[in-house]
Write a protein that holds these residues in place. Structure first.
Motif, PDB file in Angstrom:
ATOM      1  N   MET A   1       0.960  -1.543   0.337  1.00  0.00           N
ATOM      2  CA  MET A   1      -0.095  -0.556  -0.202  1.00  0.00           C
ATOM      3  C   MET A   1       0.841   1.051   0.327  1.00  0.00           C
ATOM      4  N   SER A   2       0.893   2.267  -0.848  1.00  0.00           N
ATOM      5  CA  SER A   2       1.434   3.125  -0.876  1.00  0.00           C
ATOM      6  C   SER A   2       1.714   4.130  -0.235  1.00  0.00           C
ATOM      7  N   GLU A   3      -0.021   4.407   0.673  1.00  0.00           N
ATOM      8  CA  GLU A   3      -0.400   6.027   1.525  1.00  0.00           C
ATOM      9  C   GLU A   3      -0.366   5.291   2.615  1.00  0.00           C
ATOM     10  N   LYS A   4      -0.607   6.010   3.639  1.00  0.00           N
ATOM     11  CA  LYS A   4      -1.425   4.891   5.235  1.00  0.00           C
ATOM     12  C   LYS A   4      -2.274   4.976   5.077  1.00  0.00           C
ATOM     13  N   GLN A   5      -2.346   4.041   5.217  1.00  0.00           N
ATOM     14  CA  GLN A   5      -3.771   3.586   5.597  1.00  0.00           C
ATOM     15  C   GLN A   5      -4.582   2.525   7.101  1.00  0.00           C
ATOM     16  N   THR A   6      -5.827   2.732   7.156  1.00  0.00           N
ATOM     17  CA  THR A   6      -6.090   2.111   8.409  1.00  0.00           C
ATOM     18  C   THR A   6      -6.257   0.002   7.930  1.00  0.00           C
ATOM     19  N   VAL A   7      -5.671  -0.314   8.495  1.00  0.00           N
ATOM     20  CA  VAL A   7      -6.222  -1.935   8.077  1.00  0.00           C
ATOM     21  C   VAL A   7      -7.199  -2.483   9.364  1.00  0.00           C
ATOM     22  N   VAL A   8      -8.048  -2.945   9.462  1.00  0.00           N
ATOM     23  CA  VAL A   8      -8.548  -3.221  10.797  1.00  0.00           C
ATOM     24  C   VAL A   8      -8.396  -4.783  10.621  1.00  0.00           C
ATOM     25  N   ILE A   9      -8.029  -5.944  11.597  1.00  0.00           N
ATOM     26  CA  ILE A   9      -7.677  -7.481  11.653  1.00  0.00           C
ATOM     27  C   ILE A   9      -8.559  -8.149  12.579  1.00  0.00           C
ATOM     28  N   THR A  10      -9.038  -8.955  12.253  1.00  0.00           N
ATOM     29  CA  THR A  10     -10.257  -9.517  13.698  1.00  0.00           C
ATOM     30  C   THR A  10      -9.319 -11.243  14.075  1.00  0.00           C
ATOM     31  N   GLY A  11      -9.313 -11.512  15.027  1.00  0.00           N
ATOM     32  CA  GLY A  11      -8.070 -12.820  15.285  1.00  0.00           C
ATOM     33  C   GLY A  11      -6.839 -12.174  15.839  1.00  0.00           C
ATOM     34  N   ALA A  12      -6.431 -11.131  15.817  1.00  0.00           N
ATOM     35  CA  ALA A  12      -5.347 -10.744  15.448  1.00  0.00           C
ATOM     36  C   ALA A  12      -4.440 -10.546  16.860  1.00  0.00           C
ATOM     37  N   ASN A  13      -4.953 -11.534  17.268  1.00  0.00           N
ATOM     38  CA  ASN A  13      -4.047 -11.898  18.174  1.00  0.00           C
ATOM     39  C   ASN A  13      -2.682 -12.777  17.824  1.00  0.00           C
ATOM     40  N   ARG A  14      -2.990 -13.713  17.585  1.00  0.00           N
ATOM     41  CA  ARG A  14      -2.002 -14.843  17.339  1.00  0.00           C
ATOM     42  C   ARG A  14      -2.720 -15.135  16.112  1.00  0.00           C
ATOM     43  N   GLY A  15      -0.987 -16.174  15.229  1.00  0.00           N
ATOM     44  CA  GLY A  15      -1.516 -16.867  14.080  1.00  0.00           C
ATOM     45  C   GLY A  15      -1.142 -16.252  12.677  1.00  0.00           C
ATOM     46  N   ILE A  16      -2.166 -16.310  11.743  1.00  0.00           N
ATOM     47  CA  ILE A  16      -1.929 -15.460  11.065  1.00  0.00           C
ATOM     48  C   ILE A  16      -2.011 -14.325  10.633  1.00  0.00           C
ATOM     49  N   GLY A  17      -3.520 -13.959  12.162  1.00  0.00           N
ATOM     50  CA  GLY A  17      -4.072 -13.070  11.939  1.00  0.00           C
ATOM     51  C   GLY A  17      -2.797 -11.499  12.864  1.00  0.00           C
ATOM     52  N   LEU A  18      -2.250 -12.072  13.406  1.00  0.00           N
ATOM     53  CA  LEU A  18      -0.393 -11.421  14.048  1.00  0.00           C
ATOM     54  C   LEU A  18       0.287 -10.887  13.059  1.00  0.00           C
ATOM     55  N   GLU A  19       0.232 -12.267  12.044  1.00  0.00           N
ATOM     56  CA  GLU A  19       1.443 -11.585  11.320  1.00  0.00           C
ATOM     57  C   GLU A  19       0.641 -10.848   9.706  1.00  0.00           C
ATOM     58  N   LEU A  20      -0.912 -10.782   9.630  1.00  0.00           N
ATOM     59  CA  LEU A  20      -1.040 -10.119   8.978  1.00  0.00           C
ATOM     60  C   LEU A  20      -1.173  -8.644   9.314  1.00  0.00           C
ATOM     61  N   ALA A  21      -1.190  -8.152  11.250  1.00  0.00           N
ATOM     62  CA  ALA A  21      -0.890  -7.185  11.413  1.00  0.00           C
ATOM     63  C   ALA A  21       0.817  -6.518  11.422  1.00  0.00           C
ATOM     64  N   ARG A  22       1.713  -7.560  11.673  1.00  0.00           N
ATOM     65  CA  ARG A  22       3.086  -7.382  11.812  1.00  0.00           C
ATOM     66  C   ARG A  22       3.490  -6.562  10.053  1.00  0.00           C
ATOM     67  N   HIS A  23       2.820  -7.602   9.132  1.00  0.00           N
ATOM     68  CA  HIS A  23       3.040  -7.432   7.761  1.00  0.00           C
ATOM     69  C   HIS A  23       2.341  -5.939   7.303  1.00  0.00           C
ATOM     70  N   TYR A  24       1.427  -5.084   7.799  1.00  0.00           N
ATOM     71  CA  TYR A  24       0.840  -3.788   7.473  1.00  0.00           C
ATOM     72  C   TYR A  24       1.412  -3.201   8.540  1.00  0.00           C
ATOM     73  N   ALA A  25       1.567  -3.112   9.974  1.00  0.00           N
ATOM     74  CA  ALA A  25       2.584  -2.448  10.611  1.00  0.00           C
ATOM     75  C   ALA A  25       3.684  -1.960   9.214  1.00  0.00           C
ATOM     76  N   ASP A  26       4.792  -3.089   9.526  1.00  0.00           N
ATOM     77  CA  ASP A  26       5.908  -3.207   8.389  1.00  0.00           C
ATOM     78  C   ASP A  26       5.504  -1.797   7.983  1.00  0.00           C
ATOM     79  N   ALA A  27       4.134  -1.887   6.915  1.00  0.00           N
ATOM     80  CA  ALA A  27       4.068  -1.556   5.531  1.00  0.00           C
ATOM     81  C   ALA A  27       3.696   0.149   5.516  1.00  0.00           C
ATOM     82  N   GLY A  28       3.743   0.352   7.226  1.00  0.00           N
ATOM     83  CA  GLY A  28       3.410   1.817   7.165  1.00  0.00           C
ATOM     84  C   GLY A  28       2.163   2.162   7.684  1.00  0.00           C
ATOM     85  N   CYS A  29       1.323   1.232   7.922  1.00  0.00           N
ATOM     86  CA  CYS A  29       0.147   0.965   7.795  1.00  0.00           C
ATOM     87  C   CYS A  29      -0.791   1.732   9.213  1.00  0.00           C
ATOM     88  N   HIS A  30      -1.931   2.237   9.393  1.00  0.00           N
ATOM     89  CA  HIS A  30      -2.462   2.221  11.357  1.00  0.00           C
ATOM     90  C   HIS A  30      -3.357   0.938  10.869  1.00  0.00           C
TER      91      HIS A  30
END
Length: 223
Positions: A1-30
């Protein structure tokens, strides 16, 4: 994603959800992680954590909508899921009902509750499973999981059709056989590899291919 965007992830505390959170945070997303109970890892990664949310209940959805009041959402990832097993001759129908609530009804509840927060150009990604494919079922079993994921696929396809006129694209995404607690860490790929593939599919999602059912590796899956 080229601009800072907001990403909401359910079940984000572990597993795939946590890694998706990490990915988008590293990409500069909120990143806003939604879960019943926060993990220390999620708290370190996400810009915000909304915990105490049971997405299968009216009260949980109300907690979520109150917490996100006025919040723009560019990408909603319905990730929370449950895998249980039933075998013919000893089917636990309560288990099937629970999986339907978690895997199918909850993503629809969340999407309906939050769709007004998603602008034109926004996206919804439903984390489903190829086990929800009727055409791909050559081993039987897993009655509740298969049926609930097939229902999620049907809900997601309808969402895609209904939201296309609003400029919102929807995808059903199979993460692969991932090494998570859900499968006793016996998968073939890591959560990091899965998250990378899922993010690539989300990046490629648009109004032309909305409603599609994809594997995280890019293969389009049969219904």
């Amino acid at each position: 994603m080229s601009e800072k965007q907001t990403v909401v992830i359910t079940g984000a505390n572990r597993g795939i959800g946590l890694e998706l959170a990490r990915h988008y945070a590293d990409a500069g997303c909120h990143v806003i992680g939604v879960c019943r109970k926060a993990s220390s890892e999620l708290s370190e990664i996400a810009a915000r954590v909304v915990e105490g949310v049971d997405v299968t209940t009216d009260a949980g959805i109300q907690t979520l909508t109150r917490a996100l009041e006025g919040q723009r959402i560019d990408l909603l990832i319905n990730n929370a899921g449950l895998l249980q097993d039933e075998k013919l001759g000893s089917i636990d129908f309560d288990s099937i009902r629970t999986q339907m609530e978690v895997n199918a009804y909850a993503p629809l509840r969340v999407s309906e509750a939050l769709v007004s927060h998603i602008p034109s150009g926004g996206k919804i990604a439903n984390i489903t499973s190829r086990m929800g494919s009727i055409a791909d079922n050559d081993s039987g079993g897993r009655y509740g999981y298969r049926a609930s994921k097939a229902a999620l696929n049907a809900f997601g396809k309808s969402l895609a059709m209904d939201l296309k006129q609003k400029g919102i694209a929807v995808a059903q995404l199979h993460p692969g056989y991932v090494q998570t607690r859900m499968v006793n860490f016996g998968g073939l790929i890591t959560p990091e590899e899965s998250a990378k593939g899922l993010a690539a599919r989300i990046e490629g999602l648009n109004l032309e291919n909305t409603g599609s059912f994809w594997h995280s590796n890019g293969d389009e899956l049969p219904w």
